[in-house]
Design a protein around this motif. Structure first.
Motif, PDB file in Angstrom:
ATOM      1  N   MET A 290       0.830  -1.211   0.000  1.00  0.00           N
ATOM      2  CA  MET A 290       0.000   0.000   0.000  1.00  0.00           C
ATOM      3  C   MET A 290       0.866   1.262   0.000  1.00  0.00           C
ATOM      4  O   MET A 290       0.560   2.236  -0.696  1.00  0.00           O
ATOM      5  CB  MET A 290      -0.926   0.000   1.220  1.00  0.00           C
ATOM      6  CG  MET A 290      -1.981  -1.084   1.196  1.00  0.00           C
ATOM      7  SD  MET A 290      -3.112  -0.883  -0.182  1.00  0.00           S
ATOM      8  CE  MET A 290      -3.673  -2.587  -0.398  1.00  0.00           C
TER       9      MET A 290
ATOM     10  N   ALA B 155       1.048   4.019  -3.137  1.00  0.00           N
ATOM     11  CA  ALA B 155       0.730   5.430  -2.907  1.00  0.00           C
ATOM     12  C   ALA B 155       1.899   6.347  -3.226  1.00  0.00           C
ATOM     13  O   ALA B 155       1.717   7.392  -3.870  1.00  0.00           O
ATOM     14  CB  ALA B 155       0.292   5.634  -1.456  1.00  0.00           C
TER      15      ALA B 155
ATOM     16  N   SER C 107      -4.125  -3.835   4.676  1.00  0.00           N
ATOM     17  CA  SER C 107      -4.550  -2.680   3.880  1.00  0.00           C
ATOM     18  C   SER C 107      -4.966  -1.522   4.769  1.00  0.00           C
ATOM     19  O   SER C 107      -4.671  -0.356   4.459  1.00  0.00           O
ATOM     20  CB  SER C 107      -5.705  -3.076   2.960  1.00  0.00           C
ATOM     21  OG  SER C 107      -5.309  -4.052   2.024  1.00  0.00           O
TER      22      SER C 107
ATOM     23  N   CYS D 230      -2.990   1.880   4.453  1.00  0.00           N
ATOM     24  CA  CYS D 230      -3.728   3.078   4.023  1.00  0.00           C
ATOM     25  C   CYS D 230      -3.733   4.144   5.112  1.00  0.00           C
ATOM     26  O   CYS D 230      -3.666   5.346   4.818  1.00  0.00           O
ATOM     27  CB  CYS D 230      -5.159   2.697   3.633  1.00  0.00           C
ATOM     28  SG  CYS D 230      -5.284   1.745   2.108  1.00  0.00           S
TER      29      CYS D 230
ATOM     30  N   PHE E 151      -7.566   6.716  -1.484  1.00  0.00           N
ATOM     31  CA  PHE E 151      -6.993   5.987  -0.355  1.00  0.00           C
ATOM     32  C   PHE E 151      -7.819   6.189   0.916  1.00  0.00           C
ATOM     33  O   PHE E 151      -7.875   5.304   1.766  1.00  0.00           O
ATOM     34  CB  PHE E 151      -5.539   6.397  -0.146  1.00  0.00           C
ATOM     35  CG  PHE E 151      -4.584   5.611  -0.994  1.00  0.00           C
ATOM     36  CD1 PHE E 151      -4.046   4.426  -0.525  1.00  0.00           C
ATOM     37  CD2 PHE E 151      -4.245   6.035  -2.266  1.00  0.00           C
ATOM     38  CE1 PHE E 151      -3.173   3.679  -1.307  1.00  0.00           C
ATOM     39  CE2 PHE E 151      -3.376   5.304  -3.062  1.00  0.00           C
ATOM     40  CZ  PHE E 151      -2.843   4.122  -2.588  1.00  0.00           C
TER      41      PHE E 151
ATOM     42  N   THR F 196      -9.341   3.151   3.063  1.00  0.00           N
ATOM     43  CA  THR F 196      -9.129   3.108   4.517  1.00  0.00           C
ATOM     44  C   THR F 196     -10.440   2.845   5.239  1.00  0.00           C
ATOM     45  O   THR F 196     -10.512   1.998   6.140  1.00  0.00           O
ATOM     46  CB  THR F 196      -8.521   4.433   5.010  1.00  0.00           C
ATOM     47  OG1 THR F 196      -7.301   4.693   4.323  1.00  0.00           O
ATOM     48  CG2 THR F 196      -8.254   4.384   6.509  1.00  0.00           C
TER      49      THR F 196
ATOM     50  N   GLY G 140     -10.113   8.255   7.818  1.00  0.00           N
ATOM     51  CA  GLY G 140     -10.499   8.125   6.419  1.00  0.00           C
ATOM     52  C   GLY G 140     -11.657   9.044   6.059  1.00  0.00           C
ATOM     53  O   GLY G 140     -11.636   9.696   5.007  1.00  0.00           O
TER      54      GLY G 140
END
Length: 426
Positions: free
Chosen positions: A26, A30, A118, A122, A159, A163, A191
């Motif tokens: 991840m 990014a 993840s 994230c 992202f 998240t 998020g």
């Protein structure tokens, strides 16, 4: 020091490898541009290691692998007719490795560990964006918004959506232990904050679609098996009918207006028209995968200039199918459309099985997320992206034969797992 193969390739025993591997992935997806080539090599090595140690990961059941690698293979084949053969070959190799990493992960990483890794990855991506990023003017959407450490606010929103999705899945789908649930709740809150600050209509709409899909499929799997087929049929027909009616009655324009966007999608329709004209010059096989956005091509230089892309990189046609058409023509487009169909049909087919598990909710949510985003983004047709990795992961899991499911809500505290055993298989 000897390391048991099971600690790397057995989904029931490899949490200590799988979760950090997903976290690393991840971060690379990014910020590989920020961290450089060493981060990409670390990603390659991370997923190559289990395959080198145990090639049976992919070779034991080769049919799904052979089906799914047709598209990466065709992307590489386009080097033969590309007018930028070097760029095409390099991008095709990178895409194939990213896609292949998702296939390997699908065979050795449980869905629960995917969600955990993840979420952590994230969350770190968002924290890094808060620390290193800031606001900027988006020439596509025409407003100022927080973009974090990305070049686009839409990537930050993307992202942020992931998240939220992975964090909430750890709470409500995989029933993780209380400490993980607490972290997941904080991560989801972060998020939501980043999604709001990014002001990304694409991300917000795709997030709403994903959670709507999870709610619908969650209702379906609660029904007796004999009623699920009828429920799926009603959902599909109802969704198509609602979409068509909304389009004909001006619902699409109303949605755009609600999000402060015009009918040109703030310049995207112009970009699409230009792409269709360019693609029409080589309609069957295209210019070559990733061959259009190369320095010195007059059409690319013109579009970079018109959209103020001074770096002359990292831009695309903001539509997965149109981007594919320009690069690999109608043949490549047919392959990507086929992938999109599988991404929609396979989760619905899985919902009809009496042995389906709660992890199907996450699978279907991710599938709808990527399908909705494909209208305005190119998430799963480019290398070194989370979309390419997750879409190949999802399709492999859906095409693999179902395995027996452990029904325990959570393993004992003496085990190394952090999430429910229900996540081991789909």
């Amino acid at each position: 020091m000897m390391i048991s193969q099971a600690r790397l390739v057995n989904p029931a025993e490899n949490t200590l490898f799988a979760v950090p591997a997903v976290v690393l992935s991840m971060l690379v997806f990014a910020y590989s541009v920020n961290f450089g080539a060493i981060s990409i090599l670390a990603f390659y090595g991370c997923w190559a290691l289990p395959f080198v140690i145990a090639p049976r990961i992919l070779l034991a059941q080769p049919r799904p692998v052979m089906l799914l690698i047709i598209m990466p293979f065709f992307f590489g084949l386009s080097t033969l007719w590309s007018d930028a053969a070097g760029a095409t070959l390099r991008a095709a190799i990178q895409y194939t490795i990213t896609f292949g990493a998702g296939l390997i992960a699908a065979r050795i990483v449980s869905l629960g560990n995917l969600a955990l890794g993840s979420m952590i990855g994230c969350m770190l991506v968002l924290i890094y964006s808060i620390m290193q990023g800031g606001y900027s003017y988006d020439y596509i959407d025409g407003d100022f918004a927080f973009r974090g450490a990305f070049s686009s606010k839409n990537q930050l929103g993307y992202f942020a959506t992931l998240t939220i999705l992975f964090s909430l899945s750890l709470i409500w789908i995989f029933q993780s232990i209380r400490s993980v649930q607490l972290v997941a709740l904080l991560s989801a809150g972060l998020g939501f904050a980043m999604l709001w600050m990014s002001d990304s209509a694409t991300s917000l709409l795709s997030a709403m679609a994903a959670f709507g899909a999870i709610a619908l499929i969650g209702g379906v799997v609660l029904l007796p098996p004999r009623l699920r087929r009828a429920a799926v049929f009603i959902i599909v027909i109802g969704g198509l009918g609602t979409g068509l009616a909304g389009l004909l009655l001006g619902g699409f324009d109303a949605v755009l207006s609600a999000f402060g966007r015009d009918t040109s999608l703030t310049g995207r329709t112009y970009l699409w028209n230009q792409a269709l004209e360019i693609g029409g010059q080589h309609p069957l096989f295209g210019l070559g995968y990733n061959a259009f956005w190369t320095h010195g091509r007059p059409e690319a230089e013109m579009l970079w200039q018109e959209f103020y892309i001074t770096a002359r990189t990292g831009f695309h046609f903001h539509n997965a199918l149109i981007e594919t058409y320009v690069g690999v023509g109608l043949v490549g487009l047919a392959l990507v459309v086929g992938m999109c169909i599988l991404l929609f049909v396979l989760p619905l087919r899985a919902a009809l099985r009496p042995e389906n598990t709660a992890s199907l909710l996450l699978i279907f949510g991710l599938s709808v997320l990527f399908l909705v985003r494909s209208v305005a983004e190119v998430d799963f047709v480019t290398p070194h992206t989370v979309g390419t990795f997750l879409v190949s992961f999802i399709l492999m899991r859906l095409l693999d034969r179902p395995q027996p499911v452990h029904r325990r809500a959570f393993p004992s505290v003496t085990e190394v797992h952090f999430v429910s055993q229900r996540s081991v298989v789909l």
